[in-house]
Design a protein around this motif. Structure first.
Motif, PDB file in Angstrom:
ATOM      1  N   ASP A 141       0.613  -1.115   0.059  1.00  0.00           N
ATOM      2  CA  ASP A 141      -0.003  -0.063  -0.011  1.00  0.00           C
ATOM      3  C   ASP A 141       1.001   1.219   0.058  1.00  0.00           C
ATOM      4  OD1 ASP A 141      -2.095  -1.696   0.145  1.00  0.00           O
ATOM      5  OD2 ASP A 141      -2.564  -1.677   2.296  1.00  0.00           O
ATOM      6  N   ALA A 142       2.027   1.209   0.785  1.00  0.00           N
ATOM      7  CA  ALA A 142       3.077   2.431   0.645  1.00  0.00           C
ATOM      8  C   ALA A 142       3.402   2.675  -0.884  1.00  0.00           C
ATOM      9  CB  ALA A 142       3.958   2.076   1.557  1.00  0.00           C
ATOM     10  N   LEU A 143       3.790   1.497  -1.515  1.00  0.00           N
ATOM     11  CA  LEU A 143       4.171   1.628  -2.875  1.00  0.00           C
ATOM     12  C   LEU A 143       2.907   2.198  -3.746  1.00  0.00           C
ATOM     13  CD1 LEU A 143       6.093  -1.375  -3.519  1.00  0.00           C
ATOM     14  CD2 LEU A 143       7.100   0.857  -3.449  1.00  0.00           C
ATOM     15  N   GLY A 144       1.619   1.576  -3.381  1.00  0.00           N
ATOM     16  CA  GLY A 144       0.343   2.106  -4.130  1.00  0.00           C
ATOM     17  C   GLY A 144       0.102   3.618  -3.885  1.00  0.00           C
ATOM     18  N   HIS A 145       0.499   4.053  -2.728  1.00  0.00           N
ATOM     19  CA  HIS A 145       0.365   5.471  -2.604  1.00  0.00           C
ATOM     20  C   HIS A 145       1.402   6.282  -3.173  1.00  0.00           C
ATOM     21  CE1 HIS A 145      -0.461   9.105  -0.249  1.00  0.00           C
ATOM     22  NE2 HIS A 145       0.755   9.264   0.196  1.00  0.00           N
ATOM     23  N   ALA A 146       2.479   5.659  -3.379  1.00  0.00           N
ATOM     24  CA  ALA A 146       3.485   6.724  -4.014  1.00  0.00           C
ATOM     25  C   ALA A 146       3.277   6.632  -5.522  1.00  0.00           C
ATOM     26  CB  ALA A 146       4.967   5.873  -3.832  1.00  0.00           C
ATOM     27  N   CYS A 147       2.759   5.745  -6.074  1.00  0.00           N
ATOM     28  CA  CYS A 147       2.352   5.379  -7.455  1.00  0.00           C
ATOM     29  C   CYS A 147       1.123   6.366  -7.753  1.00  0.00           C
ATOM     30  CB  CYS A 147       1.918   4.165  -7.988  1.00  0.00           C
ATOM     31  SG  CYS A 147       3.285   2.952  -8.193  1.00  0.00           S
ATOM     32  N   ARG A 148       0.361   6.715  -6.872  1.00  0.00           N
ATOM     33  CA  ARG A 148      -0.873   7.802  -7.129  1.00  0.00           C
ATOM     34  C   ARG A 148      -0.494   8.990  -7.160  1.00  0.00           C
ATOM     35  NH1 ARG A 148      -3.007   3.594  -9.165  1.00  0.00           N
ATOM     36  NH2 ARG A 148      -4.836   2.453  -7.898  1.00  0.00           N
ATOM     37  N   LEU A 149       0.600   9.426  -6.278  1.00  0.00           N
ATOM     38  CA  LEU A 149       1.282  10.675  -6.297  1.00  0.00           C
ATOM     39  C   LEU A 149       1.855  10.974  -7.581  1.00  0.00           C
ATOM     40  CD1 LEU A 149       2.292  10.636  -2.484  1.00  0.00           C
ATOM     41  CD2 LEU A 149       0.363  12.057  -3.621  1.00  0.00           C
ATOM     42  N   ILE A 150       2.624  10.124  -7.996  1.00  0.00           N
ATOM     43  CA  ILE A 150       3.084  10.391  -9.307  1.00  0.00           C
ATOM     44  C   ILE A 150       2.160  10.401 -10.515  1.00  0.00           C
ATOM     45  CG2 ILE A 150       5.080   9.405 -10.984  1.00  0.00           C
ATOM     46  CD1 ILE A 150       6.722   8.253  -8.747  1.00  0.00           C
ATOM     47  N   GLN A 151       1.270   9.538 -10.543  1.00  0.00           N
ATOM     48  CA  GLN A 151       0.302   9.613 -11.365  1.00  0.00           C
ATOM     49  C   GLN A 151      -0.407  10.750 -11.502  1.00  0.00           C
ATOM     50  OE1 GLN A 151      -1.555   5.815 -10.395  1.00  0.00           O
ATOM     51  NE2 GLN A 151      -0.059   4.472 -11.600  1.00  0.00           N
ATOM     52  N   GLU A 152      -0.912  11.242 -10.386  1.00  0.00           N
ATOM     53  CA  GLU A 152      -1.332  12.475 -10.297  1.00  0.00           C
ATOM     54  C   GLU A 152      -0.696  13.778 -10.605  1.00  0.00           C
ATOM     55  OE1 GLU A 152      -3.463  12.190  -6.303  1.00  0.00           O
ATOM     56  OE2 GLU A 152      -1.620  13.536  -5.667  1.00  0.00           O
ATOM     57  N   GLY A 153       0.476  13.448 -10.587  1.00  0.00           N
ATOM     58  CA  GLY A 153       1.235  14.723 -10.890  1.00  0.00           C
ATOM     59  C   GLY A 153       1.723  15.526  -9.838  1.00  0.00           C
ATOM     60  N   SER A 154       1.735  14.733  -8.512  1.00  0.00           N
ATOM     61  CA  SER A 154       2.243  15.659  -7.375  1.00  0.00           C
ATOM     62  C   SER A 154       3.474  15.240  -7.081  1.00  0.00           C
ATOM     63  CB  SER A 154       1.309  15.140  -6.100  1.00  0.00           C
ATOM     64  OG  SER A 154      -0.133  15.438  -6.311  1.00  0.00           O
ATOM     65  N   ALA A 155       4.133  14.417  -7.673  1.00  0.00           N
ATOM     66  CA  ALA A 155       5.557  14.099  -7.587  1.00  0.00           C
ATOM     67  C   ALA A 155       6.265  13.842  -8.780  1.00  0.00           C
ATOM     68  CB  ALA A 155       5.892  13.127  -6.481  1.00  0.00           C
ATOM     69  N   ASP A 156       7.430  13.858  -9.142  1.00  0.00           N
ATOM     70  CA  ASP A 156       8.279  12.753 -10.260  1.00  0.00           C
ATOM     71  C   ASP A 156       8.872  11.745  -9.775  1.00  0.00           C
ATOM     72  OD1 ASP A 156       7.074  14.990 -12.151  1.00  0.00           O
ATOM     73  OD2 ASP A 156       8.877  16.356 -11.490  1.00  0.00           O
ATOM     74  N   VAL A 157       9.593  12.032  -8.555  1.00  0.00           N
ATOM     75  CA  VAL A 157      10.372  10.835  -7.939  1.00  0.00           C
ATOM     76  C   VAL A 157       9.807  10.583  -6.470  1.00  0.00           C
ATOM     77  CG1 VAL A 157      12.659  10.455  -7.264  1.00  0.00           C
ATOM     78  CG2 VAL A 157      12.369  11.521  -9.473  1.00  0.00           C
ATOM     79  N   MET A 158       9.662   9.420  -6.180  1.00  0.00           N
ATOM     80  CA  MET A 158       9.381   8.969  -4.727  1.00  0.00           C
ATOM     81  C   MET A 158      10.147   7.794  -4.291  1.00  0.00           C
ATOM     82  SD  MET A 158       6.407  10.660  -3.724  1.00  0.00           S
ATOM     83  CE  MET A 158       6.069   9.490  -2.376  1.00  0.00           C
ATOM     84  N   VAL A 159      10.426   8.111  -2.963  1.00  0.00           N
ATOM     85  CA  VAL A 159      11.399   7.044  -2.430  1.00  0.00           C
ATOM     86  C   VAL A 159      10.272   6.283  -1.546  1.00  0.00           C
ATOM     87  CG1 VAL A 159      13.102   6.364  -0.816  1.00  0.00           C
ATOM     88  CG2 VAL A 159      13.500   8.225  -2.404  1.00  0.00           C
ATOM     89  N   ALA A 160      10.139   4.894  -1.621  1.00  0.00           N
ATOM     90  CA  ALA A 160       8.999   4.153  -1.220  1.00  0.00           C
ATOM     91  C   ALA A 160       9.436   3.029  -0.838  1.00  0.00           C
ATOM     92  CB  ALA A 160       7.759   4.064  -2.246  1.00  0.00           C
ATOM     93  N   GLY A 161       8.485   2.302   0.005  1.00  0.00           N
ATOM     94  CA  GLY A 161       8.763   1.055   0.572  1.00  0.00           C
ATOM     95  C   GLY A 161       8.405   0.758   2.003  1.00  0.00           C
ATOM     96  N   ALA A 162       8.822  -0.183   2.608  1.00  0.00           N
ATOM     97  CA  ALA A 162       8.388  -0.477   4.326  1.00  0.00           C
ATOM     98  C   ALA A 162       9.576  -1.174   4.831  1.00  0.00           C
ATOM     99  CB  ALA A 162       7.188  -1.402   3.927  1.00  0.00           C
ATOM    100  N   ALA A 163       9.604  -1.125   6.153  1.00  0.00           N
ATOM    101  CA  ALA A 163      10.489  -1.503   7.118  1.00  0.00           C
ATOM    102  C   ALA A 163       9.645  -1.787   8.388  1.00  0.00           C
ATOM    103  CB  ALA A 163      11.316  -0.596   7.381  1.00  0.00           C
ATOM    104  N   ASP A 164       9.943  -3.037   8.926  1.00  0.00           N
ATOM    105  CA  ASP A 164       9.554  -3.297  10.188  1.00  0.00           C
ATOM    106  C   ASP A 164      10.488  -4.421  10.976  1.00  0.00           C
ATOM    107  OD1 ASP A 164       6.916  -2.828  11.306  1.00  0.00           O
ATOM    108  OD2 ASP A 164       5.902  -3.937   9.924  1.00  0.00           O
TER     109      ASP A 164
END
Length: 425
Positions: free
Chosen positions: A177-200
């Motif tokens: 879901d964190a990757l999906g959120h990052a994708c949406r931000l690029i797709q909608e034009g809010s960002a060109d580059v996202m550093v995305a992923g997860a850690a636990d």
């Protein structure tokens, strides 16, 4: 469904998982079918029902973190920052040359700073002996441990991102879901580059005790390396683990203009909730099947085009049967032809991080032309009757991968990753 016009691709990745540091050791483990689960060494596990885990041999000093960073950051945040740096270096992108307001961070985690919170509670309560804790012993960094978003901020500081920054916490689907959120931000034009992923980093007494209480983790303590057995008739629970994976995601044109190596395109993503039960799953797999269909629709991908499915494959009886039903429901006859595997058989289940770690495996499967196996699958469950790639990796061309996740609370997520047309080899 209208497919977004801005395409999102992976150009860098960093992984810390049981069995090795970095993408090469991670992939060597998976492609060889070796397992990295072992008896818990971080504390004495003897009082617990489940005493096995996927632990990372992580040395923050060796990883380049300063003494101040190590003291300030929880172990999970340390994992995220190290992996983000590795992904940035792998991408070849010069972050200082980017518009910082067009660069963002999306980080997933299920239990965030559980390691530090438990440690600090033990200090404050004198090992649990004092009911009223003494604030004089309070860590000055307690706020960072209590606020999950602090880890996302650490990643943003590490890469100089000043754009959209968020923490996504949806249990065991957080990594997808964190990757999906990052994708949406690029797709909608809010960002060109996202550093995305997860850690636990949940291998702590309190988390182990919580899963013990609901009997979700395996009690197979006499054989740690073979304790995680997705889709096997003898499976009896998942193996808790820790880890992280971070990615550099870019708008496709942005990546092409700088001649970046592209691991793959995230062409479809969807998430659903079953609104049914905190831990239970319906046997028909309807909610996961719906997430799969929606992700395929966004991707404009036919079911027959899927070359490999990276399963959630936790090794619990109800999950393995649930997603087997979901694959049949969403893919029809193709479900019987496509190879499916679970890397949790080798690296365990790192809760919110595992979805991103599995996407790293999917990207490398496309890049290397190898489908990782399901380790420890010696006695297939008759109710799990698909091609689960038992024991040995399979060399084959992989162009399109479906990866799915299932989480407590009823979360069901699916993502489609495919070879990008015109990508630089």
């Amino acid at each position: 469904m209208t497919r977004p016009t801005r395409r999102v691709v992976i150009t860098g990745l960093g992984v810390r998982a049981p069995g090795g540091a970095g993408k090469k050791q991670f992939w060597d483990l998976l492609s060889s079918g070796r397992t990295a689960t072992r008896r818990i060494s971080f504390f004495d596990p003897s009082p617990y029902r489940s005493q096995v885990a996927g632990e990372c041999d992580f040395d923050p000093v060796h990883e380049g973190l300063t003494a101040r960073q190590i003291r300030r950051m929880d172990r999970s945040a340390q994992f995220a920052v190290v992996c983000a740096r590795e992904a940035a270096a792998d991408s070849g992108i010069e972050f200082e040359e980017l518009d910082p307001h067009r660069t963002g961070v999306s980080l997933g985690s299920a239990v965030a700073a559980a390691t530090s919170l438990e440690r600090e509670y033990l200090v404050l309560s004198d090992g649990g002996r004092q009911w009223q804790v003494d604030p004089d012993y309070l860590s000055p960094h307690m706020f960072d441990y209590l606020t999950p978003g602090a880890a996302a901020a650490e990643v943003a500081w590490a890469v100089g991102a000043e754009g959209p920054t968020a923490m996504v916490s949806d249990g065991c689907t957080s990594g997808l879901d964190a990757l999906g959120h990052a994708c949406r931000l690029i797709q909608e034009g809010s960002a060109d580059v996202m550093v995305a992923g997860a850690a636990d980093t949940p291998v702590t007494p309190i988390v182990v005790a919580c899963f013990d209480a609901i009997k979700a983790t395996t009690p197979r303590n006499d054989d740690p390396g073979r304790a995680s057995r997705p889709f096997d008739r003898t499976r009896n629970g998942f193996v808790l683990a820790e880890g992280a994976a971070m990615f550099v995601l870019e708008e496709y044109g942005h990546a092409r203009r700088r001649g970046a190596h592209i691991y793959g395109e995230i062409s479809g993503y969807a998430t659903r909730l079953n609104a049914y039960h905190m831990t239970g799953l319906k046997t028909d797999g309807r909610e996961m099947a719906e997430a799969i269909r929606a992700a395929l629709d966004e991707s404009r991908t036919d079911t027959d085009a899927i070359d490999y499915i990276n399963a959630h494959g936790s090794g619990t009886k109800q999950n393995d049967r649930h997603e087997t039903a979901a694959f049949k429901r969403s893919l029809g006859d193709h479900a019987y032809r496509v190879p499916v595997s679970s890397i949790k058989s080798m690296v365990g289940h790192s809760l919110g991080a595992i979805g991103s770690i599995e996407i790293a495996a999917c990207a490398l499967a496309i890049d290397q032309g190898v489908v990782p196996p399901t380790a420890n699958l010696h006695e297939p469950d008759p109710e799990c009757d698909l091609d689960y790639v038992p024991l040995t990796a399979r060399e084959m061309r992989v162009d399109t991968v479906l990866s799915v996740g299932s989480g407590f609370g009823g979360f069901q997520s699916a993502m489609v990753l495919r070879r990008a047309e015109g990508a630089v080899a």
